[in-house]
Design a protein around this motif. Structure first.
Motif, short mmCIF file in Angstrom:
data_model
loop_
_atom_site.label_atom_id
_atom_site.label_comp_id
_atom_site.label_asym_id
_atom_site.label_seq_id
_atom_site.Cartn_x
_atom_site.Cartn_y
_atom_site.Cartn_z
N TRP A 127 0.86 -1.18 0.00
CA TRP A 127 0.00 0.00 0.00
C TRP A 127 0.89 1.22 0.00
CZ3 TRP A 127 -4.82 -0.28 -1.27
CH2 TRP A 127 -5.61 -1.35 -0.89
N VAL A 128 0.65 2.15 -0.93
CA VAL A 128 1.44 3.37 -1.04
C VAL A 128 0.48 4.55 -1.10
CG1 VAL A 128 3.11 4.61 -2.48
CG2 VAL A 128 3.24 2.14 -2.28
N TYR A 129 0.83 5.65 -0.44
CA TYR A 129 -0.02 6.84 -0.50
C TYR A 129 -0.02 7.42 -1.91
CZ TYR A 129 -0.60 6.78 4.50
OH TYR A 129 -0.94 6.41 5.77
N LYS A 130 -1.17 7.94 -2.32
CA LYS A 130 -1.33 8.44 -3.69
C LYS A 130 -0.51 9.70 -3.95
CE LYS A 130 -5.93 6.56 -4.34
NZ LYS A 130 -7.35 6.85 -4.51
N ASN A 131 -0.35 10.54 -2.95
CA ASN A 131 0.47 11.74 -3.12
C ASN A 131 1.05 12.15 -1.76
OD1 ASN A 131 -1.65 13.15 -1.76
ND2 ASN A 131 -2.67 13.49 -3.72
N GLU A 132 1.88 13.17 -1.79
CA GLU A 132 2.60 13.61 -0.58
C GLU A 132 1.65 14.22 0.45
OE1 GLU A 132 5.96 14.01 1.80
OE2 GLU A 132 5.65 12.88 -0.03
N GLU A 133 0.61 14.90 0.01
CA GLU A 133 -0.33 15.52 0.95
C GLU A 133 -1.07 14.46 1.77
OE1 GLU A 133 -0.27 16.36 -2.37
OE2 GLU A 133 0.80 18.24 -2.08
N LEU A 134 -1.50 13.38 1.10
CA LEU A 134 -2.19 12.31 1.83
C LEU A 134 -1.23 11.58 2.77
CD1 LEU A 134 -4.41 10.97 -1.05
CD2 LEU A 134 -5.18 12.14 1.01
N ARG A 135 0.02 11.45 2.37
CA ARG A 135 1.01 10.82 3.26
C ARG A 135 1.20 11.67 4.52
NH1 ARG A 135 5.82 11.06 5.13
NH2 ARG A 135 6.42 12.89 3.94
N LEU A 136 1.28 12.99 4.35
CA LEU A 136 1.41 13.87 5.51
C LEU A 136 0.17 13.82 6.39
CD1 LEU A 136 3.13 17.00 3.95
CD2 LEU A 136 4.11 15.40 5.59
N MET A 137 -1.00 13.69 5.77
CA MET A 137 -2.25 13.69 6.52
C MET A 137 -2.40 12.42 7.36
SD MET A 137 -5.11 15.31 7.13
CE MET A 137 -5.69 16.32 5.81
N PHE A 138 -2.07 11.26 6.79
CA PHE A 138 -2.37 9.99 7.45
C PHE A 138 -1.15 9.20 7.90
CE2 PHE A 138 -6.07 10.55 4.59
CZ PHE A 138 -7.04 10.64 5.56
N ALA A 139 0.04 9.73 7.80
CA ALA A 139 1.25 8.94 8.06
C ALA A 139 1.33 8.42 9.49
CB ALA A 139 2.50 9.75 7.74
N VAL A 140 0.63 9.02 10.43
CA VAL A 140 0.68 8.56 11.81
C VAL A 140 -0.04 7.22 11.95
CG1 VAL A 140 -0.03 9.07 14.17
CG2 VAL A 140 0.86 10.88 12.70
N GLY A 141 -1.18 7.05 11.26
CA GLY A 141 -1.98 5.85 11.42
C GLY A 141 -1.41 4.64 10.71
N MET A 142 -1.02 4.79 9.45
CA MET A 142 -0.54 3.66 8.67
C MET A 142 0.65 4.13 7.84
SD MET A 142 -2.57 1.36 5.91
CE MET A 142 -3.41 0.39 7.13
N GLY A 143 1.74 3.44 7.94
CA GLY A 143 2.95 3.85 7.24
C GLY A 143 2.88 3.64 5.75
N ASP A 144 3.76 4.33 5.05
CA ASP A 144 3.88 4.18 3.61
C ASP A 144 4.57 2.85 3.29
OD1 ASP A 144 3.40 5.05 1.07
OD2 ASP A 144 5.04 6.48 1.00
N HIS A 145 4.25 2.26 2.19
CA HIS A 145 4.80 0.98 1.74
C HIS A 145 4.47 -0.15 2.72
CE1 HIS A 145 6.95 2.60 -1.68
NE2 HIS A 145 7.34 3.60 -0.91
N THR A 146 3.22 -0.21 3.14
CA THR A 146 2.77 -1.29 4.01
C THR A 146 2.62 -2.57 3.19
OG1 THR A 146 1.58 0.30 5.38
CG2 THR A 146 0.98 -2.01 5.63
N PHE A 147 3.24 -3.63 3.63
CA PHE A 147 3.26 -4.91 2.91
C PHE A 147 1.88 -5.54 2.87
CE2 PHE A 147 3.87 -9.55 3.01
CZ PHE A 147 4.53 -9.72 1.81
N ILE A 148 1.45 -5.97 1.67
CA ILE A 148 0.18 -6.68 1.52
C ILE A 148 0.43 -8.16 1.34
CG2 ILE A 148 -1.87 -6.99 0.09
CD1 ILE A 148 -1.63 -4.07 -0.72
#
Length: 170
Positions: A127-148
């Protein structure tokens, strides 16, 4: 960032309920604080459960496959639990003596015969965030590059065999 919005909405709601006098502006600020608080909680739940603002990214790696047993064209497996669950033991480097293995809990495996050369394809999905703004918004809850998960496809020539470890020991 969503945590800060949640905190700001809760503080705005509480302060306007407690400290403001009964005017029209009090109702506006109470509504704004409530909407920000409930909206933040809703967005956090959607991000955690439905992966809001994220997309699936799959990377494919292809490796040549060498035999698990020296001098023979064999791919080894160990049966685990039920008849369909297997741990495959493979080798991608002929100079390496230790065999690598698959993990049935996170990996699905397909074995195909009638290929020209022995190879394996590893598809890894994150799972990867669609853009940098969404990564900044939600990065606390679920990290970027979460393994599926991981999907491995073994492409084997017709002269290769897939045998259990107990049979290969003989």
């Amino acid at each position: 960032m969503i945590i800060f919005l949640l905190f700001a909405g809760a503080v705005l709601f509480a302060c306007s309920m407690i400290f403001m006098q009964h005017t029209g502006w009090r109702a506006v600020w109470i509504t704004v604080g409530l909407v920000v608080t409930v909206g933040s909680v809703l967005l956090m739940c959607l991000n955690y459960n439905q992966h809001l603002g994220m997309k699936r990214v799959t990377t494919r790696m292809t490796y040549p496959l060498t035999s698990s047993v020296t001098g023979k064209h064999i791919l080894l497996f160990k049966p685990v639990g039920t008849k369909t669950e297997r741990i495959y033991l493979y080798n991608t480097n002929p100079l390496q003596s230790k065999l690598e293995k698959t993990t049935p809990a996170t990996t699905t495996v397909i074995v195909r015969h009638h290929a020209k050369t022995a190879s394996m394809h590893i598809d890894t999905t994150h799972w990867v965030y669609k853009n940098e703004e969404l990564r900044l918004m939600f990065a606390v809850g679920m990290g970027d590059h979460t393994f599926i998960g991981k999907h491995i496809t073994f492409e084997l020539p017709a002269n290769w065999r897939v045998v259990p470890v107990t049979t290969a020991a003989r």
